[in-house]
Design a protein around this motif. Structure first.
Motif, short mmCIF file in Angstrom:
data_model
loop_
_atom_site.label_atom_id
_atom_site.label_comp_id
_atom_site.label_asym_id
_atom_site.label_seq_id
_atom_site.Cartn_x
_atom_site.Cartn_y
_atom_site.Cartn_z
N THR A 104 0.83 -1.21 0.00
CA THR A 104 0.00 0.00 0.00
C THR A 104 0.86 1.26 0.00
O THR A 104 0.59 2.20 -0.75
N ASP A 111 -5.57 -1.25 -5.05
CA ASP A 111 -5.02 -2.01 -3.92
C ASP A 111 -5.92 -3.21 -3.62
O ASP A 111 -7.11 -3.19 -3.93
N GLU A 112 -5.34 -4.22 -3.00
CA GLU A 112 -6.07 -5.46 -2.63
C GLU A 112 -6.72 -6.09 -3.86
O GLU A 112 -7.87 -6.50 -3.84
MG MG Z 1 -2.05 -2.89 2.11
#
Ligand code: MG
Ligand code: ATP
Length: 391
Positions: free
Chosen positions: A55, A171-172
């Motif tokens: 992140t 993200d993710e």
């Molecule tokens: Mg993360």
């Protein structure tokens, strides 16, 4: 007097120094320069285990892209909400940002039509287009891939006309659904074929890479796949010593080596260790190897309480048993038949439990039928609690 803590343990907290990611940042920057100059480029999908720094790197890359005048949009994929809805929101922002400036009204009209069609079809409740029932029927499409391709092509045209570029920072990524992944990859691919300035930087656990490869044959050409590794000894030394310097700390070489050994180069642990060190310092600001070792107990206490326990305690009984059994293997990754043997179940019986642990991000399937923890030190944590081990 207590010193100010310059270390930042926590999800997505930018560290004082982002150590060891220079090469990746340099090559991503080249990609940004290329797309900004109208040269189509691959997207980036970088993977790494939990807490390795995905992140923070993604956020740093977005800053760099924006410094290059690229329109950057951050999306965090959640299992509970639609990725496509978030993506179309970002496209909407891009259209709005450019609507006043765009002279070619037909391009803008096409983009708005594509957006309407996608929104009405896939998130009708959230749509903010005021349309009659007949108009809705007209816009509705049943093909998510086609809808998103149309949208990417039209916003890509706007970007091209304006000599701008768009980059989605996702993200993710491993939480994306199959249908959404399919649509997203096809749309990105189509934009790339047409030399439109749209790219993505995706971050996810190693699961993401497997999902992408399963997807389409051209994924290999559409993305580069850097892997985020643990920090090496020099990088840990930088991550600890540089922020420390700002608050008057110095470290002997022996201390830095010791900190590397203790944290195993795991970025989250490095920050956590630094924070504990700051809390334990009295007057001497020169950190020696002996001092580095002396706070070990506190460090494990903290990790057990705030890191491992939260991952372990919320699990169901059989999930816990499987996690404990893994710690009893001679080596990790270990075969699931070993877990079955230790827990006294069949592999079929534990399969749904392992799948749940995988979905919760606690374990990963490494090779066929082999599993590992997704964070380092988990097996030592279990072993620190000897009474849990299955006889
Ligand atoms: Mg993360
Ligand atoms: N390159 C680095 N150098 C020093 N510290 C770092 C580095 N990368 C990350 N960290 C630290 O590690 C911790 C975890 O970072 P981050 O939240 O980005 O990890 P992540 O891979 O996104 O984790 P998750 O998979 O759980 O979302 C943070 O405290 C961050 O400050």
């Amino acid at each position: 007097m207590k010193i100010i803590n310059p270390y930042r343990p926590g999800a997505g907290l930018m560290p004082g120094v982002l150590a060891g990611r220079e090469e990746l940042i340099e090559s991503a920057t080249e990609y940004f320069e290329s797309i900004k100059n109208g040269i189509p480029i691959q997207s980036i999908a970088f993977s790494g285990y939990r807490g390795v720094g995905k992140t923070v790197l993604l956020n740093r890359l977005q800053e760099i892209a924006e410094d290059h005048d690229i329109s950057g949009y951050h999306i965090e994929i959640e299992r509970t909400s639609s990725f496509i809805a978030k993506l179309s929101d970002c496209c909407k922002k891009f259209i709005r940002k450019n609507s006043a400036l765009e002279k070619a009204k037909n391009v803008m009209g096409a983009a708005l039509d594509a957006l309407k069609s996608l929104e009405i079809s896939y998130s009708p409740e959230s749509s903010d287009f005021k349309l009659s029932v007949q108009e809705r029927a007209l816009y509705k499409t049943s093909d998510l891939s086609q809808g998103l391709q149309d949208l990417f092509c039209s916003i890509g045209e706007i970007a091209k006309k304006k000599k701008a570029a768009i980059c989605f920072f996702i993200d993710e990524f491993q939480y994306i659904s199959q249908e959404e992944m399919d649509a997203f990859i096809s749309a990105l691919h189509r934009a790339n074929q047409l030399s439109l300035p749209i790219m993505a930087v995706c971050a996810g656990t190693p699961e993401m890479i497997k999902m992408l490869y399963k997807e389409k044959t051209y994924v290999e050409r559409l993305f580069v796949f850097p892997k985020l590794e643990m920090l090496n000894e020099t990088e840990v030394a930088i991550a600890i010593a540089e922020p420390g310097k700002k608050v008057g700390l110095s470290f002997t070489d022996g201390a830095l080596k010791e900190i590397y050994n203790i944290t195993e180069g795991y970025p989250y642990f490095v920050q956590q260790y630094g924070q504990i060190l700051c809390n334990q310092i009295s007057t001497d600001r020169n950190i020696t190897e002996a001092f580095a070792k002396s706070i070990l107990e506190k460090y494990y206490d903290e990790l057990d309480k705030n890191f491992y326990m939260v991952r372990f305690n919320d699990r169901g009984a059989l999930e816990k048993e499987c996690l404990i059994a893994m710690a009893q293997a001679d080596n990790l990754p270990c075969n699931i038949s070993f877990i079955a043997k230790i827990t006294g179940k069949t592999t079929k019986q534990i399969a749904p439990t392992l799948s749940r642990l995988k979905n919760k991000g606690l374990i990963s399937f490494e090779n066929v039928n082999e599993i590992d923890y997704t964070v380092p030190g988990f097996s030592d944590y279990i072993k620190r609690n000897q009474s849990w081990l299955i006889k």
